[in-house]
Design a protein around this motif. Structure first.
Motif, PDB file in Angstrom:
ATOM      1  N   ASP A  27       0.864  -1.184   0.000  1.00 35.55           N
ATOM      2  CA  ASP A  27       0.000   0.000   0.000  1.00 35.55           C
ATOM      3  C   ASP A  27       0.897   1.229   0.000  1.00 35.55           C
ATOM      4  OD1 ASP A  27      -1.765   2.054   0.417  1.00 35.55           O
ATOM      5  OD2 ASP A  27      -3.056   0.885   1.761  1.00 35.55           O
ATOM      6  N   PRO A  28       1.222   1.768  -1.198  1.00 34.25           N
ATOM      7  CA  PRO A  28       2.159   2.904  -1.266  1.00 34.25           C
ATOM      8  C   PRO A  28       1.702   4.103  -0.453  1.00 34.25           C
ATOM      9  CG  PRO A  28       1.795   1.946  -3.440  1.00 34.25           C
ATOM     10  CD  PRO A  28       0.816   1.297  -2.518  1.00 34.25           C
ATOM     11  N   LYS A  29       0.395   4.370  -0.408  1.00 29.77           N
ATOM     12  CA  LYS A  29      -0.083   5.543   0.328  1.00 29.77           C
ATOM     13  C   LYS A  29       0.249   5.424   1.810  1.00 29.77           C
ATOM     14  CE  LYS A  29      -4.241   8.132   1.580  1.00 29.77           C
ATOM     15  NZ  LYS A  29      -4.030   7.907   3.015  1.00 29.77           N
ATOM     16  N   LEU A  30      -0.060   4.252   2.399  1.00 33.55           N
ATOM     17  CA  LEU A  30       0.239   4.063   3.812  1.00 33.55           C
ATOM     18  C   LEU A  30       1.738   4.135   4.076  1.00 33.55           C
ATOM     19  CD1 LEU A  30      -2.251   1.191   4.772  1.00 33.55           C
ATOM     20  CD2 LEU A  30      -2.459   3.640   5.222  1.00 33.55           C
ATOM     21  N   MET A  31       2.505   3.562   3.154  1.00 36.07           N
ATOM     22  CA  MET A  31       3.957   3.576   3.329  1.00 36.07           C
ATOM     23  C   MET A  31       4.491   5.001   3.235  1.00 36.07           C
ATOM     24  SD  MET A  31       6.891   1.418   1.337  1.00 36.07           S
ATOM     25  CE  MET A  31       8.584   1.480   1.931  1.00 36.07           C
ATOM     26  N   LEU A  32       3.946   5.792   2.303  1.00 37.46           N
ATOM     27  CA  LEU A  32       4.388   7.175   2.181  1.00 37.46           C
ATOM     28  C   LEU A  32       4.051   7.973   3.426  1.00 37.46           C
ATOM     29  CD1 LEU A  32       3.596   8.052  -1.531  1.00 37.46           C
ATOM     30  CD2 LEU A  32       5.809   8.175  -0.409  1.00 37.46           C
ATOM     31  N   ARG A 153       3.299  11.776  -2.239  1.00 38.32           N
ATOM     32  CA  ARG A 153       2.120  11.335  -1.488  1.00 38.32           C
ATOM     33  C   ARG A 153       0.865  12.034  -2.008  1.00 38.32           C
ATOM     34  NH1 ARG A 153      -0.909  13.589   2.214  1.00 38.32           N
ATOM     35  NH2 ARG A 153      -2.010  12.304   3.773  1.00 38.32           N
ATOM     36  N   ASN A 154       0.949  13.342  -2.194  1.00 33.97           N
ATOM     37  CA  ASN A 154      -0.211  14.082  -2.692  1.00 33.97           C
ATOM     38  C   ASN A 154      -0.609  13.622  -4.082  1.00 33.97           C
ATOM     39  OD1 ASN A 154      -0.193  15.587  -0.332  1.00 33.97           O
ATOM     40  ND2 ASN A 154       1.040  17.228  -1.203  1.00 33.97           N
ATOM     41  N   GLU A 155       0.392  13.377  -4.930  1.00 31.89           N
ATOM     42  CA  GLU A 155       0.106  12.900  -6.287  1.00 31.89           C
ATOM     43  C   GLU A 155      -0.580  11.538  -6.248  1.00 31.89           C
ATOM     44  OE1 GLU A 155       2.560  11.149 -10.152  1.00 31.89           O
ATOM     45  OE2 GLU A 155       3.617  12.279  -8.603  1.00 31.89           O
ATOM     46  N   LEU A 156      -0.072  10.661  -5.390  1.00 31.87           N
ATOM     47  CA  LEU A 156      -0.623   9.313  -5.298  1.00 31.87           C
ATOM     48  C   LEU A 156      -2.054   9.338  -4.786  1.00 31.87           C
ATOM     49  CD1 LEU A 156       0.051   6.303  -5.588  1.00 31.87           C
ATOM     50  CD2 LEU A 156       0.718   6.297  -3.199  1.00 31.87           C
ATOM     51  N   ILE A 157      -2.320  10.164  -3.792  1.00 32.58           N
ATOM     52  CA  ILE A 157      -3.685  10.261  -3.257  1.00 32.58           C
ATOM     53  C   ILE A 157      -4.636  10.785  -4.326  1.00 32.58           C
ATOM     54  CG2 ILE A 157      -5.124  11.485  -1.590  1.00 32.58           C
ATOM     55  CD1 ILE A 157      -2.804  11.380   0.362  1.00 32.58           C
ATOM     56  N   ALA A 158      -4.201  11.796  -5.095  1.00 33.16           N
ATOM     57  CA  ALA A 158      -5.051  12.349  -6.160  1.00 33.16           C
ATOM     58  C   ALA A 158      -5.345  11.296  -7.216  1.00 33.16           C
ATOM     59  CB  ALA A 158      -4.361  13.558  -6.790  1.00 33.16           C
ATOM     60  N   ARG A 159      -4.325  10.533  -7.593  1.00 32.63           N
ATOM     61  CA  ARG A 159      -4.536   9.479  -8.589  1.00 32.63           C
ATOM     62  C   ARG A 159      -5.453   8.396  -8.058  1.00 32.63           C
ATOM     63  NH1 ARG A 159       1.392   7.752 -10.090  1.00 32.63           N
ATOM     64  NH2 ARG A 159       0.240   6.029 -11.023  1.00 32.63           N
ATOM     65  N   SER A 160      -5.308   8.084  -6.790  1.00 28.38           N
ATOM     66  CA  SER A 160      -6.155   7.057  -6.184  1.00 28.38           C
ATOM     67  C   SER A 160      -7.611   7.488  -6.175  1.00 28.38           C
ATOM     68  CB  SER A 160      -5.671   6.769  -4.756  1.00 28.38           C
ATOM     69  OG  SER A 160      -6.521   5.848  -4.113  1.00 28.38           O
ATOM     70  N   LYS A 161      -7.857   8.760  -5.824  1.00 23.23           N
ATOM     71  CA  LYS A 161      -9.231   9.268  -5.803  1.00 23.23           C
ATOM     72  C   LYS A 161      -9.832   9.292  -7.204  1.00 23.23           C
ATOM     73  CE  LYS A 161      -8.824  12.097  -1.627  1.00 23.23           C
ATOM     74  NZ  LYS A 161      -8.877  13.464  -1.060  1.00 23.23           N
ATOM     75  N   THR A 162      -9.013   9.646  -8.201  1.00 28.16           N
ATOM     76  CA  THR A 162      -9.494   9.663  -9.587  1.00 28.16           C
ATOM     77  C   THR A 162      -9.878   8.259 -10.045  1.00 28.16           C
ATOM     78  OG1 THR A 162      -8.091  11.569 -10.112  1.00 28.16           O
ATOM     79  CG2 THR A 162      -8.878  10.241 -11.963  1.00 28.16           C
ATOM     80  N   ALA A 163      -9.007   7.289  -9.738  1.00 29.13           N
ATOM     81  CA  ALA A 163      -9.296   5.909 -10.113  1.00 29.13           C
ATOM     82  C   ALA A 163     -10.557   5.399  -9.413  1.00 29.13           C
ATOM     83  CB  ALA A 163      -8.102   5.017  -9.768  1.00 29.13           C
TER      84      ALA A 163
END
Length: 243
Positions: A27-32, A153-163
């Motif tokens: 889970d990259p988000k949690l790790m970040l 982290r911010n980029e990953l969260i934004a991509r996750s929400k988009t997906a």
């Protein structure tokens, strides 16, 4: 040992490969999030240790400056005592002159001691200054890495929400697929089509019956015409007989 541990920690964190760590994470988000916390805490620890190291360097510099000033001061006292001894000796006061010469020697001894201590401190100050410079560079690298982590982290969260939003839209589209024969919309459309077909059938039937009625009217008209002509013929025949 403390300095080495600080160096090791800063070097390890500053050289960390973010992309490699993310690739191996479940889970990259949690790790970040965890890495951001770890980096923030490590930076705080490093800043405290570096501040202490800088404080020790400043103490060494203060002591060195005091030794240099003391050496200069003792040199001046030695010179003053020596001159006083020369004056007294010229005046014939040999005993007093010797006493001032002895004071000059004591002052020179203190001067030599201060100069020695200042010289010993110089390489320590140079070494400590190099350590502080390296620690500052390492700390700056850590802060830059922290900024990269925060951005990632911010980029990953934004991509996750988009997906996630795209998945919800796709699921919603599937749930209302009008081409699905099992859906409510499809069954409703089929019912309407059947009603429309029934109406068309009734219309055709009504039209067929109306045509038949018109045809019967035409036949009746022909019969009426025939009867009229027959009556005319009979009337004509009777007139000929009377003549």
């Amino acid at each position: 040992m403390t300095k080495q541990s600080i160096f090791g920690r800063i070097a390890q964190l500053a050289k960390a490969n973010i992309n490699a760590l993310l690739d191996s994470a479940e889970d990259p988000k949690l790790m970040l999030d965890q890495m951001v916390r770890d980096y923030t805490n490590s930076i705080a620890d490093a800043e405290s240790a570096i501040a202490e190291t800088i404080g020790n360097l400043r103490l060494l510099e203060d002591d060195h400056r005091e030794d240099v000033e003391a050496a200069t001061e003792w040199g001046g006292k030695a010179l003053a005592a020596s001159r006083k001894a020369d004056e007294l000796r010229a005046a014939g006061a040999a005993a007093d002159a010797d006493r001032f010469d002895n004071l000059a020697k004591v002052a020179l001894g203190r001067q030599l001691q201060s100069e020695k201590e200042a010289k010993i401190a110089e390489p320590q100050i140079a070494s400590q200054s190099a350590v502080v410079a390296q620690l500052k560079n390492g700390l700056n690298a850590m802060k830059e890495k922290l900024n990269q982590l925060a951005s990632k982290r911010n980029e990953l969260i934004a991509r996750s929400k988009t997906a996630e939003a795209q998945t919800k839209v796709m699921d919603a589209v599937k749930s209302i697929d009008i081409m699905d024969p099992t859906s409510e919309v499809s069954r409703f459309e089929d019912k309407i089509r059947r009603e429309e077909a029934r109406v068309r059938g009734a219309s055709e039937l009504a039209a067929s019956s109306l045509d038949a009625q018109f045809e019967s009217l035409e036949d009746l008209g022909e019969l009426t015409e025939v009867d009229a002509r027959l009556a005319a013929l009979k009337a004509g025949g009777a007139s000929e007989i009377e003549k």
